[in-house]
Design a protein around this motif. Structure first.
Motif, mmCIF file in Angstrom:
data_model
loop_
_atom_site.group_PDB
_atom_site.id
_atom_site.type_symbol
_atom_site.label_atom_id
_atom_site.label_comp_id
_atom_site.label_asym_id
_atom_site.label_seq_id
_atom_site.Cartn_x
_atom_site.Cartn_y
_atom_site.Cartn_z
ATOM 1 N N LEU A 1 48.228 -71.384 -47.495
ATOM 2 C CA LEU A 1 47.433 -70.778 -48.546
ATOM 3 C C LEU A 1 46.059 -70.480 -47.959
ATOM 4 C CD1 LEU A 1 46.866 -69.971 -51.491
ATOM 5 C CD2 LEU A 1 46.296 -72.362 -51.948
ATOM 6 N N VAL A 2 45.788 -69.206 -47.734
ATOM 7 C CA VAL A 2 44.513 -68.805 -47.137
ATOM 8 C C VAL A 2 43.448 -68.733 -48.224
ATOM 9 C CG1 VAL A 2 43.289 -66.893 -46.028
ATOM 10 C CG2 VAL A 2 45.560 -67.576 -45.216
ATOM 11 N N VAL A 3 42.296 -69.305 -47.930
ATOM 12 C CA VAL A 3 41.165 -69.270 -48.854
ATOM 13 C C VAL A 3 40.065 -68.460 -48.196
ATOM 14 C CG1 VAL A 3 39.534 -70.623 -50.194
ATOM 15 C CG2 VAL A 3 41.810 -71.541 -49.734
ATOM 16 N N THR A 4 39.627 -67.406 -48.857
ATOM 17 C CA THR A 4 38.687 -66.490 -48.242
ATOM 18 C C THR A 4 37.532 -66.176 -49.183
ATOM 19 O OG1 THR A 4 38.492 -64.352 -47.111
ATOM 20 C CG2 THR A 4 39.896 -64.430 -49.049
ATOM 21 N N THR A 5 36.575 -65.406 -48.699
ATOM 22 C CA THR A 5 35.454 -64.958 -49.508
ATOM 23 C C THR A 5 35.373 -63.441 -49.441
ATOM 24 O OG1 THR A 5 33.954 -65.186 -47.627
ATOM 25 C CG2 THR A 5 34.126 -67.067 -49.124
ATOM 26 N N PHE A 6 34.657 -62.831 -50.380
ATOM 27 C CA PHE A 6 34.581 -61.374 -50.415
ATOM 28 C C PHE A 6 33.966 -60.801 -49.144
ATOM 29 C CE2 PHE A 6 36.407 -59.815 -54.111
ATOM 30 C CZ PHE A 6 36.114 -60.610 -55.208
ATOM 31 N N ASN A 7 33.063 -61.528 -48.507
ATOM 32 C CA ASN A 7 32.402 -60.945 -47.341
ATOM 33 C C ASN A 7 33.273 -60.948 -46.094
ATOM 34 O OD1 ASN A 7 32.301 -63.696 -46.888
ATOM 35 N ND2 ASN A 7 30.269 -63.664 -45.981
ATOM 36 N N ILE A 8 34.482 -61.505 -46.182
ATOM 37 C CA ILE A 8 35.407 -61.416 -45.053
ATOM 38 C C ILE A 8 36.766 -60.888 -45.522
ATOM 39 C CG2 ILE A 8 34.340 -63.196 -43.615
ATOM 40 C CD1 ILE A 8 36.459 -65.162 -44.634
ATOM 41 N N ASP A 9 36.751 -60.084 -46.589
ATOM 42 C CA ASP A 9 38.019 -59.640 -47.154
ATOM 43 C C ASP A 9 38.778 -58.675 -46.246
ATOM 44 O OD1 ASP A 9 36.505 -57.478 -49.695
ATOM 45 O OD2 ASP A 9 36.368 -57.481 -47.522
ATOM 46 N N GLU A 10 38.126 -58.157 -45.192
ATOM 47 C CA GLU A 10 38.873 -57.307 -44.261
ATOM 48 C C GLU A 10 39.934 -58.093 -43.494
ATOM 49 O OE1 GLU A 10 35.043 -58.434 -41.997
ATOM 50 O OE2 GLU A 10 35.660 -57.970 -44.051
ATOM 51 N N TYR A 11 39.859 -59.427 -43.537
ATOM 52 C CA TYR A 11 40.838 -60.258 -42.840
ATOM 53 C C TYR A 11 42.079 -60.539 -43.692
ATOM 54 C CZ TYR A 11 37.121 -61.246 -39.487
ATOM 55 O OH TYR A 11 36.123 -61.134 -38.554
ATOM 56 N N ASP B 1 35.418 -68.960 -54.356
ATOM 57 C CA ASP B 1 34.684 -69.242 -55.584
ATOM 58 C C ASP B 1 35.598 -69.348 -56.797
ATOM 59 O OD1 ASP B 1 35.410 -66.608 -55.814
ATOM 60 O OD2 ASP B 1 33.403 -65.837 -56.208
ATOM 61 N N ALA B 2 36.909 -69.421 -56.565
ATOM 62 C CA ALA B 2 37.845 -69.603 -57.673
ATOM 63 C C ALA B 2 37.672 -71.001 -58.273
ATOM 64 C CB ALA B 2 39.284 -69.422 -57.188
ATOM 65 N N PRO B 3 37.946 -71.166 -59.558
ATOM 66 C CA PRO B 3 37.844 -72.489 -60.182
ATOM 67 C C PRO B 3 38.795 -73.478 -59.509
ATOM 68 C CG PRO B 3 38.025 -70.767 -61.846
ATOM 69 C CD PRO B 3 38.322 -70.119 -60.524
ATOM 70 N N PRO B 4 38.453 -74.769 -59.499
ATOM 71 C CA PRO B 4 39.324 -75.779 -58.883
ATOM 72 C C PRO B 4 40.763 -75.724 -59.402
ATOM 73 C CG PRO B 4 37.196 -76.734 -59.381
ATOM 74 C CD PRO B 4 37.194 -75.361 -59.977
ATOM 75 N N ALA B 5 40.916 -75.429 -60.687
ATOM 76 C CA ALA B 5 42.267 -75.366 -61.253
ATOM 77 C C ALA B 5 43.111 -74.300 -60.575
ATOM 78 C CB ALA B 5 42.188 -75.101 -62.760
ATOM 79 N N HIS B 6 42.482 -73.195 -60.143
ATOM 80 C CA HIS B 6 43.217 -72.135 -59.459
ATOM 81 C C HIS B 6 43.682 -72.603 -58.085
ATOM 82 C CE1 HIS B 6 41.441 -68.557 -61.940
ATOM 83 N NE2 HIS B 6 41.932 -69.522 -62.688
#
Length: 216
Positions: free
Chosen positions: A81-91, A107-112
């Motif tokens: 499960l890859v966790v990413t941020t908008f500033n590296i969405d090209e990956y 930045d997704a809620p912990p429940a997600h």
């Protein structure tokens, strides 16, 4: 009990993820690491059910580590499960092609995050429709049909229509509403599409569709 390996080079994020995960009765953090090399080594040794993987890390990045974990580098392929941020969405596209079972935003809620781990562990793909539209859709122009994608299209016209809707980020419920069919019928179509194309999950279906130029 779902065994989880957390890999992130930022100690605060890594510890935060581990704390959230370990607090769940059905989840257990079996290891933590801060680079891709250690992730592959620990996965070989600990046999986790799911690896929560950062993308940008020193040394071996999360994309290469995902490729190895989802392929032949371990005795059994590991769900990532890859966790990413908008500033590296090209990956993101590269991570999905490497074999990731899904991705979330940091930045997704912990429940997600918790639901994502459970979803991936159960063998399903985690590809949130809104994230699909924002991330994969944004880079559609960069993705070109590839020679390594089979030329034959064994899908019926309706299956091809469903595949296009999947690639556009629609959930099963949204597909059902769009085509005026039942939710169960959509699930049947999705299963047939994956089986006919030899794909593992919806994530691979999205990548396939973009590589075939079925979505513009």
């Amino acid at each position: 009990m779902i065994r989880v390996l957390v890999c992130d080079d930022q100690a605060l994020i890594r510890t935060g993820f581990a704390t959230i995960i370990d607090a769940q009765p059905d989840l257990e953090v079996v290891g933590e690491c801060d680079d891709g090399v250690d992730a592959v080594e620990q996965a070989r040794r600990l046999n986790p059910d799911v690896v929560v993987m950062d993308v940008r890390m020193p040394g071996m990045d999360g994309i290469e580590a995902t490729r190895r974990l989802a392929g032949a580098e371990v005795a059994q392929p590991v769900k990532v499960l890859v966790v990413t941020t908008f500033n590296i969405d090209e990956y993101v596209y590269r991570a999905l092609r490497a074999g990731a079972s899904g991705f979330l935003l940091k930045d997704a809620p912990p429940a997600h995050l918790l639901q994502g781990i459970r979803t991936v562990a159960a063998g399903a793909a985690l590809l949130a429709p809104e994230v699909t539209r924002q991330l994969i859709g944004r880079y559609a122009q960069r993705i070109r049909p590839a020679d390594d994608v089979p030329g034959d299209m064994p899908l019926t016209a309706r299956e091809l229509e469903v595949l296009r809707l999947i690639a556009n980020g629609l959930s099963n419920s949204e597909i059902a509403d769009t085509l005026v069919i039942s939710h169960e019928t959509v699930k049947t179509y999705v299963s047939r599409i994956l089986a006919k194309l030899g794909l593992r999950d919806r994530v691979q279906a999205v990548v396939y569709a973009y590589r075939r130029g079925l979505v513009t």
